[in-house]
Design a protein around this motif. Sequence first.
Motif, PDB file in Angstrom:
ATOM      1  N   ASP A  70       0.826  -1.213   0.000  1.00 41.55           N
ATOM      2  CA  ASP A  70       0.000   0.000   0.000  1.00 41.55           C
ATOM      3  C   ASP A  70       0.860   1.263   0.000  1.00 41.55           C
ATOM      4  O   ASP A  70       0.589   2.212  -0.741  1.00 41.55           O
ATOM      5  CB  ASP A  70      -0.988   0.006   1.166  1.00 41.55           C
ATOM      6  N   LEU A 101       1.212   4.118  -3.018  1.00 40.67           N
ATOM      7  CA  LEU A 101       1.020   5.548  -2.748  1.00 40.67           C
ATOM      8  C   LEU A 101       2.265   6.352  -3.122  1.00 40.67           C
ATOM      9  O   LEU A 101       2.162   7.455  -3.662  1.00 40.67           O
ATOM     10  CB  LEU A 101       0.668   5.776  -1.277  1.00 40.67           C
ATOM     11  N   ALA A 155       2.368   9.288  -5.843  1.00 42.56           N
ATOM     12  CA  ALA A 155       2.840  10.628  -5.488  1.00 42.56           C
ATOM     13  C   ALA A 155       3.970  11.064  -6.416  1.00 42.56           C
ATOM     14  O   ALA A 155       3.965  12.208  -6.912  1.00 42.56           O
ATOM     15  CB  ALA A 155       3.301  10.660  -4.040  1.00 42.56           C
ATOM     16  N   ILE A 196      -4.511  15.646  -5.093  1.00 42.05           N
ATOM     17  CA  ILE A 196      -4.267  14.221  -4.847  1.00 42.05           C
ATOM     18  C   ILE A 196      -3.131  14.060  -3.838  1.00 42.05           C
ATOM     19  O   ILE A 196      -3.235  13.293  -2.880  1.00 42.05           O
ATOM     20  CB  ILE A 196      -3.962  13.480  -6.164  1.00 42.05           C
ATOM     21  N   THR A 209      -4.166  14.818  -0.384  1.00 42.23           N
ATOM     22  CA  THR A 209      -5.068  13.809   0.165  1.00 42.23           C
ATOM     23  C   THR A 209      -4.338  12.553   0.611  1.00 42.23           C
ATOM     24  O   THR A 209      -4.645  11.997   1.669  1.00 42.23           O
ATOM     25  CB  THR A 209      -6.139  13.436  -0.886  1.00 42.23           C
ATOM     26  N   ILE A 210      -3.345  12.106  -0.162  1.00 39.31           N
ATOM     27  CA  ILE A 210      -2.718  10.823   0.143  1.00 39.31           C
ATOM     28  C   ILE A 210      -1.496  10.929   1.054  1.00 39.31           C
ATOM     29  O   ILE A 210      -1.143   9.971   1.728  1.00 39.31           O
ATOM     30  CB  ILE A 210      -2.335  10.046  -1.140  1.00 39.31           C
ATOM     31  N   CYS A 220       6.451  15.889  -0.906  1.00 37.52           N
ATOM     32  CA  CYS A 220       5.438  15.330  -0.013  1.00 37.52           C
ATOM     33  C   CYS A 220       6.115  14.269   0.834  1.00 37.52           C
ATOM     34  O   CYS A 220       7.201  13.793   0.502  1.00 37.52           O
ATOM     35  CB  CYS A 220       4.248  14.758  -0.782  1.00 37.52           C
ATOM     36  N   PHE A 273       5.397  10.792   3.603  1.00 30.37           N
ATOM     37  CA  PHE A 273       4.531   9.765   4.162  1.00 30.37           C
ATOM     38  C   PHE A 273       5.160   9.268   5.453  1.00 30.37           C
ATOM     39  O   PHE A 273       6.368   9.003   5.491  1.00 30.37           O
ATOM     40  CB  PHE A 273       4.394   8.584   3.187  1.00 30.37           C
TER      41      PHE A 273
END
Length: 155
Positions: A62, A66, A70, A126, A129-130, A148, A150
Amino acid sequence: MGVTEAHDDDVAVLVLQHPARAGGDAELFRNAALDLLGGVEAAPRARAFASGVLTSWRFPPDLHDLGVLAASELVANSLQHGTPPMRLRLRRTDRRLIIEVTDGDDHLPRRRRAEAGDEAGRGIAIIATIASSWGSRRTPGGGKSVWCEFALPTT
């Protein structure tokens, strides 16, 4: 360090603690970068590169997916709105995956709402959001960085 009472400059000491790694994690790359050359052909190369790097870093499916999404959105945004030189960079820390695209244009992106019939304008939405967080900044000498990040699962 050779500092005496007669020394009139300020002195700073930088201490860096780098945790020791053992096992499979000791061999992982922590940074990977790809120069984006060749116009629209750069997008599939960037996706393949991001996928390969994230696979080598053994990310769960997952988070891998993502991260590739991205990278794809940031690269597409740069190809559409930026100017060369362009570069995709992935960085991994103990806690985060950071995906960054730099280009030579200094216009910073902004999140906007795309209408239902719009063919463009959803990339940053997008990303917002992720990802755990995102941002942009101008770079020294001109250009910009859009990134970005994570949060990585704790093990």
